[in-house]
Design a protein around this motif. Sequence first.
Motif, PDB file in Angstrom:
ATOM      1  N   GLY A 327      61.232  38.389  11.474  1.00  0.00           N
ATOM      2  CA  GLY A 327      61.625  37.610  10.310  1.00  0.00           C
ATOM      3  C   GLY A 327      60.733  36.390  10.254  1.00  0.00           C
ATOM      4  O   GLY A 327      59.762  36.268  11.007  1.00  0.00           O
ATOM      5  N   ALA A 328      61.048  35.458   9.357  1.00  0.00           N
ATOM      6  CA  ALA A 328      60.219  34.261   9.249  1.00  0.00           C
ATOM      7  C   ALA A 328      60.990  33.133   8.581  1.00  0.00           C
ATOM      8  O   ALA A 328      61.904  33.365   7.784  1.00  0.00           O
ATOM      9  CB  ALA A 328      58.945  34.557   8.469  1.00  0.00           C
ATOM     10  N   PHE A 329      60.623  31.911   8.962  1.00  0.00           N
ATOM     11  CA  PHE A 329      61.052  30.714   8.238  1.00  0.00           C
ATOM     12  C   PHE A 329      59.951  30.388   7.231  1.00  0.00           C
ATOM     13  O   PHE A 329      58.765  30.442   7.558  1.00  0.00           O
ATOM     14  CB  PHE A 329      61.210  29.527   9.193  1.00  0.00           C
ATOM     15  CG  PHE A 329      62.262  29.715  10.247  1.00  0.00           C
ATOM     16  CD1 PHE A 329      63.609  29.613   9.922  1.00  0.00           C
ATOM     17  CD2 PHE A 329      61.910  29.975  11.553  1.00  0.00           C
ATOM     18  CE1 PHE A 329      64.582  29.776  10.895  1.00  0.00           C
ATOM     19  CE2 PHE A 329      62.872  30.131  12.532  1.00  0.00           C
ATOM     20  CZ  PHE A 329      64.213  30.041  12.194  1.00  0.00           C
ATOM     21  N   PHE A 330      60.341  30.031   6.020  1.00  0.00           N
ATOM     22  CA  PHE A 330      59.388  29.625   4.992  1.00  0.00           C
ATOM     23  C   PHE A 330      59.804  28.277   4.423  1.00  0.00           C
ATOM     24  O   PHE A 330      60.979  28.083   4.083  1.00  0.00           O
ATOM     25  CB  PHE A 330      59.338  30.641   3.846  1.00  0.00           C
ATOM     26  CG  PHE A 330      58.894  32.015   4.239  1.00  0.00           C
ATOM     27  CD1 PHE A 330      57.549  32.316   4.400  1.00  0.00           C
ATOM     28  CD2 PHE A 330      59.829  33.025   4.435  1.00  0.00           C
ATOM     29  CE1 PHE A 330      57.146  33.596   4.760  1.00  0.00           C
ATOM     30  CE2 PHE A 330      59.435  34.301   4.791  1.00  0.00           C
ATOM     31  CZ  PHE A 330      58.090  34.587   4.957  1.00  0.00           C
ATOM     32  N   LEU A 331      58.854  27.353   4.319  1.00  0.00           N
ATOM     33  CA  LEU A 331      59.115  26.117   3.603  1.00  0.00           C
ATOM     34  C   LEU A 331      59.082  26.416   2.113  1.00  0.00           C
ATOM     35  O   LEU A 331      58.186  27.104   1.622  1.00  0.00           O
ATOM     36  CB  LEU A 331      58.075  25.061   3.962  1.00  0.00           C
ATOM     37  CG  LEU A 331      58.200  24.456   5.359  1.00  0.00           C
ATOM     38  CD1 LEU A 331      57.065  23.473   5.610  1.00  0.00           C
ATOM     39  CD2 LEU A 331      59.534  23.767   5.534  1.00  0.00           C
ATOM     40  N   ASP A 332      60.068  25.885   1.400  1.00  0.00           N
ATOM     41  CA  ASP A 332      60.223  26.206  -0.012  1.00  0.00           C
ATOM     42  C   ASP A 332      60.385  24.904  -0.796  1.00  0.00           C
ATOM     43  O   ASP A 332      61.149  24.014  -0.389  1.00  0.00           O
ATOM     44  CB  ASP A 332      61.451  27.097  -0.207  1.00  0.00           C
ATOM     45  CG  ASP A 332      61.568  27.637  -1.608  1.00  0.00           C
ATOM     46  OD1 ASP A 332      60.959  28.683  -1.895  1.00  0.00           O
ATOM     47  OD2 ASP A 332      62.271  27.007  -2.427  1.00  0.00           O
ATOM     48  N   ASP A 333      59.680  24.798  -1.908  1.00  0.00           N
ATOM     49  CA  ASP A 333      59.725  23.572  -2.701  1.00  0.00           C
ATOM     50  C   ASP A 333      61.127  23.274  -3.208  1.00  0.00           C
ATOM     51  O   ASP A 333      61.557  22.119  -3.279  1.00  0.00           O
ATOM     52  CB  ASP A 333      58.763  23.663  -3.887  1.00  0.00           C
ATOM     53  CG  ASP A 333      57.312  23.676  -3.443  1.00  0.00           C
ATOM     54  OD1 ASP A 333      57.041  23.193  -2.320  1.00  0.00           O
ATOM     55  OD2 ASP A 333      56.460  24.172  -4.202  1.00  0.00           O
ATOM     56  N   GLU A 334      61.884  24.313  -3.567  1.00  0.00           N
ATOM     57  CA  GLU A 334      63.208  24.110  -4.149  1.00  0.00           C
ATOM     58  C   GLU A 334      64.306  24.055  -3.097  1.00  0.00           C
ATOM     59  O   GLU A 334      65.178  23.192  -3.135  1.00  0.00           O
ATOM     60  CB  GLU A 334      63.502  25.234  -5.155  1.00  0.00           C
ATOM     61  CG  GLU A 334      62.562  25.242  -6.354  1.00  0.00           C
ATOM     62  CD  GLU A 334      62.899  26.358  -7.321  1.00  0.00           C
ATOM     63  OE1 GLU A 334      63.851  27.126  -7.051  1.00  0.00           O
ATOM     64  OE2 GLU A 334      62.212  26.469  -8.350  1.00  0.00           O
ATOM     65  N   SER A 335      64.283  24.968  -2.142  1.00  0.00           N
ATOM     66  CA  SER A 335      65.373  25.090  -1.177  1.00  0.00           C
ATOM     67  C   SER A 335      65.119  24.358   0.131  1.00  0.00           C
ATOM     68  O   SER A 335      66.025  24.234   0.950  1.00  0.00           O
ATOM     69  CB  SER A 335      65.641  26.582  -0.887  1.00  0.00           C
ATOM     70  OG  SER A 335      65.915  27.277  -2.084  1.00  0.00           O
TER      71      SER A 335
END
Length: 676
Positions: A327-335
């Motif tokens: 799996g992965a962690f993603f930085l997200d502009d909204e969340s």
Amino acid sequence: MSSQRRSSRPSSAASRTSMSAQSDVETKLECRAAFLGRYDDIRDEIDSKDDLMTLLQQTGRNPSSRVISKYWTRNTESLTFDDFVDICRREPVTSEDELMRAFRKIDVNGDGYISLDELFKVMTTKGEKMSRSEVKAMIDEVDENKDGRLDYKEGNKFFYTEFSHMVISTAEDYKKMSIRMMEKKEKRKLKKKDGEVTPRRERDDTSLGSQLSVRSSASDKLTSPRQRSSLTHPEMNAQNRKSSRQSVAAEVFHNAGRRPSKHSITSEAANVSLPRSESRQSLLSHDMDDEDLSKGRRESRPRSAGRAGRGQEPNNIRDWTGVSSKGAFFLDDESGMVTHSYSLVLSEDTEVWITIQPLRIGESGESLDGTVIDTALFVLNADDNSLVAFTENRDSKGKYSLRCSLSMGTYTLIPFTTGCRLKPRRDTSTKDAKLITKDKEGKIALTRAFRKALEEIFEMADLDGNGLLSRDEFNWYNLRTSGEEIADDEWQVVEDNIDLEKGEITRTGFLRLNEMEADDNEGDTEDLWITLNGMGFNKSLILDEACPFLLRVYAEACDDPELTVTGLDANKEKINEAVCELAISKGEPSKVRGMKDLTMYTYSNDHRAMIVVDNKSKTRVKIELDCSKRRGLVSHTGSLVAAVTASPQTAVVGHHILPLDDRGDFSVVCEESILK
């Protein structure tokens, strides 16, 4: 093991003469069941005072610290199973009279009643730490006249008889459950001895670039302020469970080590969980000193672990059934932060070993200073999202682990990273890398750097690690990069244009799909950059806003555990609730000066700290939390001095704190002040 080494080894000759042959057999059976519930083999030895305390509690005894000290002296290094049986012969099980005396100790003002505040003070400062809602639920269960307090005077038959019976019967249920679990283990061993080998479902080790070591460090330690506890879903089968409120009461007054309900508190050695003190005190030996609650300044330091082995990989892990997923962690502009989440289904009660670790691909898995990105895991009850377990143990390579017992059922697994190290990129002025080239005839081709980045994306999207992308895996990839799922007609395009292997996309096919996209856009790379940015790559094609991880689950007594990806989202609310529940249940409480109903909780171990503010008042409170007294720390807020606002009757996360250098000592001091 010599008697000199175990100087406290008890002699049981006198006690044996007073017991019938049948009761002695029952005692041995109960002792064996409890012992094998905590150790892998009857030949193992009890190697800590905490383990001895827990084992005695799991056989229906509730010894005080003074009793424990009789059998575990300064010179004691370990005790054998026979020693444990001898102790159980000498120490009686907890009686109803002892329960009554325990309640009298809680009644501070001596009015014959136990109020919510009196019980809450004990349950949040000593022994098995509980939340205020759990204490209230316990009172509500036996509060016949609904006046919010417990009456333990001699004339009150309901409380004296009903409550005591409830506690003791729950302990008996646990003993029976332990015996069933022991019998199940022994049957499995016999099958393996006869050649019936349990199928191993785990795939071969997968890697992204240079995968981190999958072996636990032998020096793994449990060093949280509530060291040796484990928050687990109960081991009891559904038909043997009491109501959750009965179970809470049983845990508090019997300290049986398991709480048979969804919201149960378990004392499974080694990893996370709701309440249990580092040195688990018996309720019967509580004093009522509440000095800790009056401190406005709290320093939290790691404490020594009890039996570190419970935090390490089981010796017989090869005999357990394993399942895994990437799996992965993603930085997200909204969340802010999104991650894959999972469903774990167990068809039997079983002990589990769960690990999660970052995977290095390009620059991922490490921050710019080389510090490993933290990748922990919350285990939640699938029915109500209550906290079941949390990975507290961490090895030198950044792998977090958890060993606990879970009952048959469904659990939600949510990976978690604090944001202390995986942060939004600051410099966006980098010149864009070249993604495509054109020959003299105008034919489009992917550059070597872009192909390498796409191969890394393929590795991230290949969640089961089989070297192929199923439709489900391709769908998760599409959700992340476009926000839309793959429709049937879109999947048909995939099938029509590339060769599939076993109905799944190969690495070559994945590269071909991106070549087709570049060709369709006539060399315009805008959509290609949207894909790259969505997967965490910067303009230099370095993965700096995502962190892949590997999640593994091993089950000892369940041959068919199911681990399924169920989402790719923020889970912010669930995570915050779980963090607050963990910190309030296991952290060190400190009353905020001048605020009667405002408490700061600091939960800390040797590699992280969580600071939570619990506002029980009816007014909104803004508070400043200053953790700058210690150097070498980093907070998820970006500053060690942060202001948080707590709404009425809510708890809020103030700080997640990590050390800048994982190799150094770690301690946290937090000072609070009310802001106008």
